[in-house]
Scaffold this motif. Structure first.
Motif, PDB file in Angstrom:
ATOM      1  N   THR A  89      45.638  39.600  32.388  1.00  0.00           N
ATOM      2  CA  THR A  89      45.855  39.947  33.502  1.00  0.00           C
ATOM      3  C   THR A  89      45.317  40.838  34.756  1.00  0.00           C
ATOM      4  O   THR A  89      45.958  40.691  35.196  1.00  0.00           O
ATOM      5  N   GLY A  90      44.712  41.952  33.670  1.00  0.00           N
ATOM      6  CA  GLY A  90      44.320  43.303  34.582  1.00  0.00           C
ATOM      7  C   GLY A  90      42.894  42.818  35.879  1.00  0.00           C
ATOM      8  O   GLY A  90      43.141  41.424  35.572  1.00  0.00           O
ATOM      9  N   SER A  91      42.562  44.050  35.879  1.00  0.00           N
ATOM     10  CA  SER A  91      40.881  43.799  36.655  1.00  0.00           C
ATOM     11  C   SER A  91      40.116  43.160  36.261  1.00  0.00           C
ATOM     12  O   SER A  91      39.781  42.054  36.847  1.00  0.00           O
ATOM     13  N   SER A  92      40.244  43.174  35.003  1.00  0.00           N
ATOM     14  CA  SER A  92      38.711  42.028  34.567  1.00  0.00           C
ATOM     15  C   SER A  92      39.354  41.443  34.416  1.00  0.00           C
ATOM     16  O   SER A  92      38.667  40.079  34.643  1.00  0.00           O
ATOM     17  N   ARG A 134      50.669  38.295  30.214  1.00  0.00           N
ATOM     18  CA  ARG A 134      52.207  38.971  29.773  1.00  0.00           C
ATOM     19  C   ARG A 134      53.052  39.735  30.833  1.00  0.00           C
ATOM     20  O   ARG A 134      53.907  39.489  31.181  1.00  0.00           O
ATOM     21  N   THR A 135      51.739  40.241  31.973  1.00  0.00           N
ATOM     22  CA  THR A 135      52.753  40.654  33.137  1.00  0.00           C
ATOM     23  C   THR A 135      51.712  40.636  34.253  1.00  0.00           C
ATOM     24  O   THR A 135      50.809  40.556  34.022  1.00  0.00           O
ATOM     25  N   LYS A 164      50.799  50.135  37.274  1.00  0.00           N
ATOM     26  CA  LYS A 164      49.841  49.770  36.952  1.00  0.00           C
ATOM     27  C   LYS A 164      48.464  49.446  38.189  1.00  0.00           C
ATOM     28  O   LYS A 164      49.053  49.443  39.220  1.00  0.00           O
ATOM     29  N   ARG A 165      47.336  49.981  37.732  1.00  0.00           N
ATOM     30  CA  ARG A 165      46.597  50.380  38.771  1.00  0.00           C
ATOM     31  C   ARG A 165      46.180  49.015  39.741  1.00  0.00           C
ATOM     32  O   ARG A 165      46.717  47.792  39.112  1.00  0.00           O
ATOM     33  N   ALA A 177      40.989  39.798  27.598  1.00  0.00           N
ATOM     34  CA  ALA A 177      40.509  40.770  28.915  1.00  0.00           C
ATOM     35  C   ALA A 177      41.698  41.582  28.661  1.00  0.00           C
ATOM     36  O   ALA A 177      42.517  41.583  29.635  1.00  0.00           O
ATOM     37  N   GLY A 182      41.666  44.574  28.139  1.00  0.00           N
ATOM     38  CA  GLY A 182      41.726  46.540  28.881  1.00  0.00           C
ATOM     39  C   GLY A 182      41.435  46.822  27.003  1.00  0.00           C
ATOM     40  O   GLY A 182      40.765  46.917  26.320  1.00  0.00           O
ATOM     41  N   TRP A 227      48.591  51.596  31.341  1.00  0.00           N
ATOM     42  CA  TRP A 227      47.144  52.589  29.929  1.00  0.00           C
ATOM     43  C   TRP A 227      47.457  53.506  30.990  1.00  0.00           C
ATOM     44  O   TRP A 227      46.799  54.438  30.167  1.00  0.00           O
TER      45      TRP A 227
HETATM   46  P1  NA7 Z   1      43.630  45.972  31.470  1.00  0.00           P
HETATM   47  O1  NA7 Z   1      44.925  46.223  33.603  1.00  0.00           O
HETATM   48  O2  NA7 Z   1      44.316  46.962  30.798  1.00  0.00           O
HETATM   49  O3  NA7 Z   1      43.880  44.448  31.301  1.00  0.00           O
HETATM   50  C1  NA7 Z   1      45.171  44.147  29.972  1.00  0.00           C
HETATM   51  C2  NA7 Z   1      45.364  42.531  29.875  1.00  0.00           C
HETATM   52  O4  NA7 Z   1      45.819  42.689  28.997  1.00  0.00           O
HETATM   53  C3  NA7 Z   1      46.669  42.810  31.110  1.00  0.00           C
HETATM   54  O5  NA7 Z   1      47.502  42.117  31.972  1.00  0.00           O
HETATM   55  C4  NA7 Z   1      47.369  43.277  29.046  1.00  0.00           C
HETATM   56  O6  NA7 Z   1      48.712  42.840  29.954  1.00  0.00           O
HETATM   57  C5  NA7 Z   1      46.829  42.444  28.922  1.00  0.00           C
HETATM   58  N1  NA7 Z   1      47.210  42.202  27.204  1.00  0.00           N
HETATM   59  C6  NA7 Z   1      46.692  43.716  26.671  1.00  0.00           C
HETATM   60  N2  NA7 Z   1      47.183  43.524  25.615  1.00  0.00           N
HETATM   61  C7  NA7 Z   1      48.042  42.083  25.408  1.00  0.00           C
HETATM   62  C8  NA7 Z   1      48.454  41.184  24.685  1.00  0.00           C
HETATM   63  N3  NA7 Z   1      48.579  42.161  23.059  1.00  0.00           N
HETATM   64  N4  NA7 Z   1      49.088  40.576  24.272  1.00  0.00           N
HETATM   65  C9  NA7 Z   1      49.073  39.887  25.890  1.00  0.00           C
HETATM   66  N5  NA7 Z   1      47.943  39.869  26.670  1.00  0.00           N
HETATM   67  C10 NA7 Z   1      47.849  41.745  26.728  1.00  0.00           C
HETATM   68  O7  NA7 Z   1      42.748  46.572  31.454  1.00  0.00           O
HETATM   69  P2  NA7 Z   1      41.115  45.254  32.453  1.00  0.00           P
HETATM   70  O8  NA7 Z   1      39.816  45.573  32.050  1.00  0.00           O
HETATM   71  O9  NA7 Z   1      41.543  44.445  33.018  1.00  0.00           O
HETATM   72  O10 NA7 Z   1      41.136  46.742  33.930  1.00  0.00           O
HETATM   73  C11 NA7 Z   1      40.590  47.862  33.066  1.00  0.00           C
HETATM   74  C12 NA7 Z   1      40.035  48.570  34.494  1.00  0.00           C
HETATM   75  O11 NA7 Z   1      39.455  48.412  34.513  1.00  0.00           O
HETATM   76  C13 NA7 Z   1      41.231  48.393  35.597  1.00  0.00           C
HETATM   77  O12 NA7 Z   1      42.294  48.997  36.055  1.00  0.00           O
HETATM   78  C14 NA7 Z   1      40.302  49.558  37.237  1.00  0.00           C
HETATM   79  O13 NA7 Z   1      40.248  50.232  36.450  1.00  0.00           O
HETATM   80  C15 NA7 Z   1      39.072  48.415  36.060  1.00  0.00           C
HETATM   81  P3  NA7 Z   1      49.835  44.001  29.849  1.00  0.00           P
HETATM   82  O14 NA7 Z   1      50.530  44.343  31.099  1.00  0.00           O
HETATM   83  O15 NA7 Z   1      50.187  45.460  29.059  1.00  0.00           O
HETATM   84  O16 NA7 Z   1      51.214  43.347  29.621  1.00  0.00           O
END
Ligand code: NA7
Length: 534
Positions: free
Chosen positions: A186-189, A209-210, A327-328, A376, A378, A491
């Protein structure tokens, strides 16, 4: 010797044909140097070529997220929306490549495998998937978010449905009509794509997850009055943005939430919520520095989420509990509203981690049957694209080994033991905590000026000193430690990749950084040594 085995020689080899790489090629050509870009993809665009998931869009206004090096270019290009979508950004970068006739300097579908510094010749030897190169300088324009994070979920390899990753999305349009879709992350993508996927999918399961803080983009067609105004003072506008902490056109007032009447703060935050996007903190200097002030801004967004999302349990799950900005920050179009749809379900991975993936299911709090699984998840951010290549410097030191305890760089541009290697927006520079476009241009200009200075001053090899690098990273961390951001898993500090060293990598504060870059040049590249005896 076959054609492929012949070593091709250039003054400079550039890795990556995104915004950084193609501008770097232009600058070097203008300096009269021979340069080539090696690009893994089959077209230019970098991030904007790979991340073509539905809803991919820049979350910095396009009038700011664009090149400024040519007044004619910035005057003639017209963006259709406030925040342009990925296709238009790709169109723009293609326009730039054509306008400055850069395509013949790019080798596509050619991945760099290794780069070794030869101490006796003081040249880089580069091996790609297609051949061998030798160059005096090697510039990594590989981006901060280039290497996808692919978590190793138990049984993932058994999944027989459609498996997609937002950061390497297929070129063909995907139709989710009638499908049961799972999104992990649930990051930006995810936040950008979920509202659009939810419009098509039969059922959409969001595995979180977060939770993230996200501000509505209020995107729309380009306001012609705004465009005209900015274009009438474009260079001044760009200069002013370098004075903002994040290099964006947000309000940079020094007001403090902790010293302002709370009703007044709420009026300002409401205004920011309606229009500021990533500039949501705009107006208050202490959101980043003071936990109490941060809590006011965080609570404002938490309350918005609770107001938007009708089901209280879902709303509560979507509310982040960490410092806003840790977080961003995300910027969305209808993200939280999407959870009011009957076909959208939120699953809490903190409480119920994914136990197993089978041919057609994900097992968490219960078993979910799905047709499509979208990761999605990251990136191995900031350093991943560099450590993914076998780079070795003096004494055959490998970059990956040198960075095992945490990445270190001088200015995010130079690395000790790696002479004549430059990184654009590398670790220790504002990079991801700034508007990437001006930060890219700032680095490319700086690197090109440095090479020109070396040519004029008969210098062949440049290298940052260990002391300069160590001191620089101490400063990066001292500044980060002044903020409330370092205790959040993100990250920015490598927390999203288990095996990665945990250290805060971006330099916070574009104006200070800009001043320091200039100062270092005015002191004949203080912190670098030239033509060190091998
Ligand atoms: P992000 O912001 O790193 O988001 C990745 C998401 O994936 C984030 O919610 C992570 O949860 C989740 N994640 C990563 N690994 C896992 C595992 N193992 N299990 C469950 N969930 C996981 O990447 P985006 O592509 O969305 O965005 C990147 C940047 O692109 C953005 O900030 C802009 O600058 C444009 P977590 O938060 O780590 O608990």
């Amino acid at each position: 010797m076959t054609q492929e085995n012949q070593t091709k020689e250039f003054d400079v080899l550039i890795v990556g044909a995104g915004f950084a790489g193609i501008y770097q090629l232009l600058k070097l050509r203008r300096l009269g140097l021979s340069a080539v870009i090696l690009e893994k993809g089959d077209q230019i665009g970098g991030t904007w070529h790979w991340n073509i998931y539905p809803g991919a869009r820049c979350d910095i206004p396009s009038l700011e997220y664009s090149y400024q090096f040519d007044e004619d270019l910035q005057q003639e290009w017209n963006w259709s929306e406030k925040y342009s979508g990925q296709p238009e950004i790709l169109e723009y970068i293609n326009h730039v490549a054509d306008r400055y006739e850069l395509r013949d300097g790019i080798q596509f579908e050619e991945e760099v495998i290794s780069a070794n510094f030869n101490e006796s010749s003081a040249k880089w030897k580069i091996t790609s998937s297609k051949g061998h190169y030798e160059s005096r300088f090697c510039i990594f324009a590989t981006g901060c978010l280039s290497i996808p994070n692919k978590p190793d979920f138990l049984g993932l390899e058994n999944f027989k449905g459609q498996l997609l990753q937002t950061s390497s999305w297929p070129q063909e349009e995907q139709d989710f009509t009638g499908k049961r879709v799972a999104v992990i992350g649930t990051g930006s993508s995810a936040i950008q794509s979920i509202p659009l996927i939810a419009e098509q999918a039969e059922e959409l399961y969001v595995f979180q997850r977060t939770p993230n803080y996200s501000i509505p983009s209020n995107n729309g067609p380009m306001d012609k009055v705004v465009e005209e105004d900015i274009k009438s003072r474009y260079s001044e506008f760009r200069k002013d943005n370098y004075l903002n902490g994040f290099g964006i056109a947000a309000i940079s007032d020094e007001a403090l939430i902790t010293e302002t009447d709370l009703d007044e703060v709420h009026v300002q935050l409401e205004e920011n919520w309606q229009s500021a996007g990533l500039g949501f903190f705009g107006g208050y200097a202490d959101v980043a520095l003071d936990a109490e002030a941060n809590e006011v801004a965080a609570n404002f967004v938490r309350n918005k989420i609770k107001e938007i999302v009708k089901d209280p349990k879902t709303a509560q799950l979507l509310v982040p509990d960490y410092h806003i900005g840790g977080k961003r920050l995300c910027v969305d179009t209808g993200y939280f509203e999407t959870f009011n749809k009957d076909n959208v379900f939120l699953i809490d991975l903190k409480e119920h981690p994914i136990q197993k993936i089978t041919a057609n299911t994900l097992e968490s709090d219960k078993t979910y049957e799905v047709d499509t699984l979208i990761m999605a998840t990251g990136f191995d951010a900031i350093t991943g694209a560099l450590t993914n290549i076998d780079i070795s410097g003096r004494g055959n030191v490998k970059l990956k080994d040198q960075w095992e305890g945490g990445a270190k760089s001088y200015l995010g541009i130079g690395i000790t033991n790696f002479p004549n290697l430059f990184t654009v927006t590398g670790p220790g520079s504002p990079s991801v905590l700034s508007n990437m476009m001006p930060s890219i241009e700032q680095h490319v200009n700086w690197i090109t000026d440095c090479i020109e200075w070396m040519m004029k001053n008969d210098k062949t090899v440049i290298e940052s000193t260990k002391t300069a690098e160590d001191d620089w990273m101490v400063l990066v961390n001292e500044i980060a430690d002044m903020t409330v951001f370092t205790d959040t898993k993100s990250w920015y500090n490598g927390s999203n990749i288990e095996e990665k060293a945990k250290s805060f990598l971006p330099f916070i504060g574009v104006p200070v950084y800009t001043e320091m870059l200039d100062e270092i040049v005015s002191e004949s590249y203080k912190g670098f040594i030239f033509d060190k005896a091998n």
